[in-house]
Write a protein that holds these residues in place. Structure first.
Motif, PDB file in Angstrom:
ATOM      1  N   ALA A  13     112.957  18.217 -43.771  1.00 53.85           N
ATOM      2  CA  ALA A  13     114.025  18.859 -44.541  1.00 53.85           C
ATOM      3  C   ALA A  13     114.563  20.087 -43.817  1.00 53.85           C
ATOM      4  CB  ALA A  13     113.503  19.239 -45.921  1.00 53.85           C
ATOM      5  N   ALA A  14     113.668  20.852 -43.177  1.00 55.81           N
ATOM      6  CA  ALA A  14     114.090  22.054 -42.449  1.00 55.81           C
ATOM      7  C   ALA A  14     114.921  21.693 -41.217  1.00 55.81           C
ATOM      8  CB  ALA A  14     112.856  22.868 -42.036  1.00 55.81           C
ATOM      9  N   LYS A  15     114.601  20.579 -40.591  1.00 54.83           N
ATOM     10  CA  LYS A  15     115.389  20.134 -39.437  1.00 54.83           C
ATOM     11  C   LYS A  15     116.769  19.662 -39.867  1.00 54.83           C
ATOM     12  CE  LYS A  15     111.720  18.948 -36.154  1.00 54.83           C
ATOM     13  NZ  LYS A  15     111.039  17.887 -35.393  1.00 54.83           N
ATOM     14  N   ALA A  16     116.825  19.051 -41.039  1.00 52.21           N
ATOM     15  CA  ALA A  16     118.104  18.544 -41.544  1.00 52.21           C
ATOM     16  C   ALA A  16     118.992  19.671 -42.067  1.00 52.21           C
ATOM     17  CB  ALA A  16     117.859  17.519 -42.648  1.00 52.21           C
ATOM     18  N   ASN A  17     118.369  20.748 -42.536  1.00 56.85           N
ATOM     19  CA  ASN A  17     119.113  21.869 -43.123  1.00 56.85           C
ATOM     20  C   ASN A  17     118.572  23.194 -42.582  1.00 56.85           C
ATOM     21  OD1 ASN A  17     120.672  20.357 -45.430  1.00 56.85           O
ATOM     22  ND2 ASN A  17     118.542  19.662 -45.581  1.00 56.85           N
ATOM     23  N   PRO A  18     118.862  23.539 -41.325  1.00 57.49           N
ATOM     24  CA  PRO A  18     118.310  24.759 -40.717  1.00 57.49           C
ATOM     25  C   PRO A  18     118.617  26.026 -41.518  1.00 57.49           C
ATOM     26  CG  PRO A  18     119.395  23.392 -39.070  1.00 57.49           C
ATOM     27  CD  PRO A  18     119.741  22.811 -40.409  1.00 57.49           C
ATOM     28  N   GLY A  19     117.579  26.794 -41.814  1.00 56.55           N
ATOM     29  CA  GLY A  19     117.749  28.064 -42.512  1.00 56.55           C
ATOM     30  C   GLY A  19     117.941  27.969 -44.005  1.00 56.55           C
ATOM     31  N   LYS A  20     117.892  26.753 -44.573  1.00 55.59           N
ATOM     32  CA  LYS A  20     118.125  26.606 -46.007  1.00 55.59           C
ATOM     33  C   LYS A  20     116.836  26.773 -46.818  1.00 55.59           C
ATOM     34  CE  LYS A  20     119.980  23.497 -49.527  1.00 55.59           C
ATOM     35  NZ  LYS A  20     120.571  22.160 -49.827  1.00 55.59           N
ATOM     36  N   LEU A  21     115.747  26.186 -46.361  1.00 61.15           N
ATOM     37  CA  LEU A  21     114.484  26.287 -47.100  1.00 61.15           C
ATOM     38  C   LEU A  21     113.954  27.719 -47.048  1.00 61.15           C
ATOM     39  CD1 LEU A  21     114.535  23.144 -47.031  1.00 61.15           C
ATOM     40  CD2 LEU A  21     112.069  23.246 -46.696  1.00 61.15           C
ATOM     41  N   THR A  22     113.577  28.219 -48.206  1.00 60.06           N
ATOM     42  CA  THR A  22     113.080  29.595 -48.296  1.00 60.06           C
ATOM     43  C   THR A  22     111.559  29.603 -48.387  1.00 60.06           C
ATOM     44  OG1 THR A  22     113.310  29.537 -50.711  1.00 60.06           O
ATOM     45  CG2 THR A  22     115.156  30.440 -49.441  1.00 60.06           C
ATOM     46  N   TYR A  23     110.966  30.659 -47.839  1.00 57.86           N
ATOM     47  CA  TYR A  23     109.524  30.855 -48.042  1.00 57.86           C
ATOM     48  C   TYR A  23     109.247  32.319 -48.347  1.00 57.86           C
ATOM     49  CZ  TYR A  23     108.666  32.825 -43.309  1.00 57.86           C
ATOM     50  OH  TYR A  23     108.653  33.603 -42.179  1.00 57.86           O
ATOM     51  N   ALA A  24     108.285  32.566 -49.230  1.00 63.01           N
ATOM     52  CA  ALA A  24     107.893  33.918 -49.625  1.00 63.01           C
ATOM     53  C   ALA A  24     106.697  34.361 -48.799  1.00 63.01           C
ATOM     54  CB  ALA A  24     107.545  33.937 -51.114  1.00 63.01           C
ATOM     55  N   HIS A  25     106.748  35.607 -48.323  1.00 58.95           N
ATOM     56  CA  HIS A  25     105.626  36.147 -47.556  1.00 58.95           C
ATOM     57  C   HIS A  25     105.379  37.599 -47.962  1.00 58.95           C
ATOM     58  CE1 HIS A  25     108.173  38.579 -44.838  1.00 58.95           C
ATOM     59  NE2 HIS A  25     109.028  37.565 -44.901  1.00 58.95           N
ATOM     60  N   ALA A  26     104.267  38.175 -47.501  1.00 60.09           N
ATOM     61  CA  ALA A  26     103.814  39.489 -47.977  1.00 60.09           C
ATOM     62  C   ALA A  26     104.312  40.662 -47.153  1.00 60.09           C
ATOM     63  CB  ALA A  26     102.290  39.512 -48.047  1.00 60.09           C
ATOM     64  N   GLY A  27     105.365  40.494 -46.370  1.00 57.24           N
ATOM     65  CA  GLY A  27     105.912  41.630 -45.645  1.00 57.24           C
ATOM     66  C   GLY A  27     106.292  41.297 -44.211  1.00 57.24           C
ATOM     67  N   ILE A  28     107.424  41.821 -43.770  1.00 58.78           N
ATOM     68  CA  ILE A  28     107.932  41.547 -42.422  1.00 58.78           C
ATOM     69  C   ILE A  28     106.938  42.016 -41.366  1.00 58.78           C
ATOM     70  CG2 ILE A  28     109.754  42.104 -40.768  1.00 58.78           C
ATOM     71  CD1 ILE A  28     111.680  42.324 -43.132  1.00 58.78           C
ATOM     72  N   GLY A  29     106.610  41.119 -40.451  1.00 60.09           N
ATOM     73  CA  GLY A  29     105.687  41.445 -39.364  1.00 60.09           C
ATOM     74  C   GLY A  29     104.230  41.284 -39.713  1.00 60.09           C
ATOM     75  N   GLY A  30     103.927  41.024 -40.991  1.00 62.36           N
ATOM     76  CA  GLY A  30     102.546  40.815 -41.412  1.00 62.36           C
ATOM     77  C   GLY A  30     102.057  39.424 -41.055  1.00 62.36           C
ATOM     78  N   ALA A  31     100.788  39.168 -41.354  1.00 55.91           N
ATOM     79  CA  ALA A  31     100.170  37.905 -40.955  1.00 55.91           C
ATOM     80  C   ALA A  31     100.876  36.690 -41.544  1.00 55.91           C
ATOM     81  CB  ALA A  31      98.697  37.903 -41.349  1.00 55.91           C
ATOM     82  N   THR A  32     101.267  36.770 -42.827  1.00 56.27           N
ATOM     83  CA  THR A  32     101.893  35.600 -43.449  1.00 56.27           C
ATOM     84  C   THR A  32     103.285  35.343 -42.868  1.00 56.27           C
ATOM     85  OG1 THR A  32     102.621  37.031 -45.285  1.00 56.27           O
ATOM     86  CG2 THR A  32     100.592  35.787 -45.587  1.00 56.27           C
ATOM     87  N   HIS A  33     103.999  36.392 -42.555  1.00 62.82           N
ATOM     88  CA  HIS A  33     105.326  36.241 -41.965  1.00 62.82           C
ATOM     89  C   HIS A  33     105.236  35.723 -40.526  1.00 62.82           C
ATOM     90  CE1 HIS A  33     109.034  38.275 -40.028  1.00 62.82           C
ATOM     91  NE2 HIS A  33     109.422  37.133 -40.574  1.00 62.82           N
ATOM     92  N   VAL A  34     104.415  36.382 -39.720  1.00 61.75           N
ATOM     93  CA  VAL A  34     104.286  35.992 -38.307  1.00 61.75           C
ATOM     94  C   VAL A  34     103.681  34.592 -38.179  1.00 61.75           C
ATOM     95  CG1 VAL A  34     103.144  36.548 -36.134  1.00 61.75           C
ATOM     96  CG2 VAL A  34     104.223  38.358 -37.467  1.00 61.75           C
ATOM     97  N   GLY A  35     102.665  34.290 -39.017  1.00 61.05           N
ATOM     98  CA  GLY A  35     102.056  32.963 -38.981  1.00 61.05           C
ATOM     99  C   GLY A  35     103.061  31.870 -39.287  1.00 61.05           C
ATOM    100  N   MET A  36     103.892  32.107 -40.278  1.00 61.67           N
ATOM    101  CA  MET A  36     104.899  31.112 -40.650  1.00 61.67           C
ATOM    102  C   MET A  36     105.952  30.961 -39.552  1.00 61.67           C
ATOM    103  SD  MET A  36     105.255  29.079 -43.235  1.00 61.67           S
ATOM    104  CE  MET A  36     106.445  28.116 -44.184  1.00 61.67           C
TER     105      MET A  36
END
Length: 344
Positions: A164-187
């Motif tokens: 789905a992300a390949k078909a619609n670049p930048g459309k799928l949203t994901y929530a993370h715990a802060g810019i530059g943090g582990a959840t953001h960088v890991g994703m």
């Protein structure tokens, strides 16, 4: 009388007086040094005489907060003094870390040091060098990160998310715990490995991110195991975890590496203090938290929140931080994190 043997009485008094002054000054300096050493030793010997503040750089209720509170409860019994947890959340954990680094190094302010200090110090969000400007007491436990979606989501597998992300670049949203943090960088590492682009939504912590995913406002959740009880209750679906191996509690869920993406994120928690801590007090704290990590009480909490125990004593943890610092230098360049932060 021989002139050579004659001594001027005034000159003699001057020489004797100067000598006495030097001796007095030397004695005073020696006494002062001994006094300072005695006072320092007495302080270490009676430590802790009052409650200790523990800065947790994350919101109340998250997995890191739960982990730290469990440790502090056990450590307070060992030290025979209360440890008060103070949550100072924000800036992906760096607000609390800055407050810890600036505190008086007297043993009465300690706190959690996120391993992401190795990243943020290089990104200009933390004005210290974590390799030399903090005192490290213990590495405690890791975290189980994963990607989850609401039960009502059309995505049953991570492969479907990637498609789905390949078909619609930048459309799928994901929530993370802060810019530059582990959840953001890991994703973002996963997105790079998968060749896709997501729309990242930043929160001040995992709890707030979780609530918006549960409410259907965001497509995906990238977080440590705040999702676990909701996966077990059927409100969320866990698509992948980020560790080296599958987590025992969710053994049917594959890792990113198993799915063909060479990404492993564990982001262990650590405990530290400001630079300049008295070595005797540092030893007391290291001993207390070593015992706390080994306690049955902490290990029960760690198992409940899927936090694998990853203990290292302070000096070894400091070496680990230096190693991660070098790894982060490469990661920052590969993910173009500086540019990402500027855009945000």
């Amino acid at each position: 009388m021989n002139q050579g043997s004659t001594t001027n009485p005034a000159r003699r008094r001057l020489i004797l007086g100067a000598s006495a002054g030097v001796a007095t000054a030397a004695a005073a300096a020696a006494t002062g040094t001994a006094g300072m050493l005695l006072a320092r030793g007495a302080s270490a010997a009676t430590y802790p005489e009052r409650p200790i503040t523990f800065i947790c750089p994350w919101p109340v209720g998250g997995t890191a907060d739960q982990s730290m509170r469990a440790l502090c409860q056990v450590a307070s019994g060992i030290l025979k003094q209360s440890i008060v947890v103070e949550n100072r959340a924000g800036a992906s954990g760096m607000i609390g870390t800055r407050a810890l680094a600036r505190a008086k190094p007297d043993g009465y302010t300690i706190g959690q040091i996120p391993i992401s200090v190795t990243r943020f110090s290089q990104l200009g969000m933390l004005e210290i060098d974590p390799r030399t400007e903090l005192t490290y007491l213990a590495r405690t436990s890791g975290q189980t990160f994963g990607i989850a979606v609401p039960a009502s989501s059309p995505y049953k597998t991570l492969q479907e998310v990637v498609a789905a992300a390949k078909a619609n670049p930048g459309k799928l949203t994901y929530a993370h715990a802060g810019i530059g943090g582990a959840t953001h960088v890991g994703m973002e590492q996963f997105a790079l490995a998968a060749g896709v682009r997501f729309n990242a939504i930043a929160y001040k912590g995992g709890s707030a991110a979780l609530q918006d995913v549960l409410g259907g406002q965001v497509d995906l959740l990238a977080d440590s195991s705040s999702w676990a009880p909701h996966v077990e209750s059927g409100k969320l679906r866990l698509l992948a975890t980020w560790g080296e191996q599958r987590t025992p509690r969710f053994k049917d869920t594959p890792t990113l590496r198993e799915l063909g993406y060479d990404v492993v994120v564990e982001a262990p928690n650590g405990i530290g203090a400001p630079k300049g801590l008295d070595p005797a007090i540092e030893k007391q704290l290291r001993d207390a938290f070593r015992a706390a990590v080994a306690s049955k009480e902490f290990r029960q909490v760690a198992a409940r929140i899927d936090a694998p125990v990853m203990y290292l004593d302070g000096p070894d943890y400091k070496k680990y931080v230096a190693t991660v610092y070098e790894q982060e230098t490469q990661l920052i360049q590969r993910l173009k994190l500086k540019e990402m932060l500027q855009q945000s």
